[in-house]
Design a protein around this motif. Structure first.
Motif, mmCIF file in Angstrom:
data_model
loop_
_atom_site.group_PDB
_atom_site.id
_atom_site.type_symbol
_atom_site.label_atom_id
_atom_site.label_comp_id
_atom_site.label_asym_id
_atom_site.label_seq_id
_atom_site.Cartn_x
_atom_site.Cartn_y
_atom_site.Cartn_z
ATOM 1 N N LYS A 69 33.992 42.869 37.270
ATOM 2 C CA LYS A 69 35.303 42.226 37.452
ATOM 3 C C LYS A 69 36.226 42.372 36.249
ATOM 4 N N GLU A 90 40.364 38.930 42.548
ATOM 5 C CA GLU A 90 39.273 38.993 43.522
ATOM 6 C C GLU A 90 39.516 40.125 44.529
ATOM 7 N N TRP A 93 38.946 43.548 42.784
ATOM 8 C CA TRP A 93 37.516 43.755 42.563
ATOM 9 C C TRP A 93 36.815 44.097 43.884
ATOM 10 N N ASN A 94 37.144 43.370 44.952
ATOM 11 C CA ASN A 94 36.519 43.644 46.249
ATOM 12 C C ASN A 94 36.873 45.043 46.745
#
Length: 165
Positions: A69, A90, A93-94
């Protein structure tokens, strides 16, 4: 990662030591739970490879690393530590995780580059290396801005997160 390894080593050291102190069942349960949590974090970390991208020419140097991350960026040739450290959202990162899982690491070395501009200074030389479970998976060099089709989406996503100056 070093912190997790250090904590796991300490847990192992204290649990394997034949101390005369008697432990209760609740203390043992807490210790087992902590060890399992550390083990789960290590397993998740190993599933997502570390991605290192580098591009260089006479007037350009760029080194980018994506790990856990975080996005690390350096634009200095002889850097000891990355100058810029960015915590990824988030969503970003995903996206990187999904794109990384689509790549077959055993075939990275066979990626074919779409252009050869780096041979006549038409583009900086670039390379990407994946690190997973202690093994490095480097790609053959390619032109910065023109990545191989197999890793194009991932590389373009990573480069889109690099701050522009």
């Amino acid at each position: 990662m070093k912190t997790l390894t250090y904590l796991a080593s300490l847990v192992f050291l204290f649990t394997s030591c034949n101390c005369q102190k008697a432990t209760t069942n609740s203390e043992t349960t807490k210790l087992v739970d902590n060890t399992q949590t550390i083990s789960n974090l290590n397993q998740i970390q190993e599933e997502i490879p570390v991605v290192e991208y580098a591009a260089s020419a006479r007037n350009l140097f760029l080194s980018v690393k994506v790990e856990n991350k975080m996005l690390y960026v350096s634009k200095q040739r002889d850097f000891k530590d990355y100058e810029t450290k960015i915590t990824l959202s988030e969503k970003d990162w995903n996206d990187i995780v999904v794109l990384t899982k689509k790549i077959d690491l055993t075939k990275v070395k066979d990626w074919k580059w779409p252009t050869e501009m780096r041979y006549y200074d038409g583009a900086p030389h670039a390379n990407v290396t994946f690190f997973s479970k202690g093994v490095a998976y480097p790609a053959a060099g390619f032109d910065h801005g023109h990545p191989p089709a197999e890793g194009e989406a991932l590389i373009n996503k990573i480069l889109s997160l690099v701050p522009k100056e």
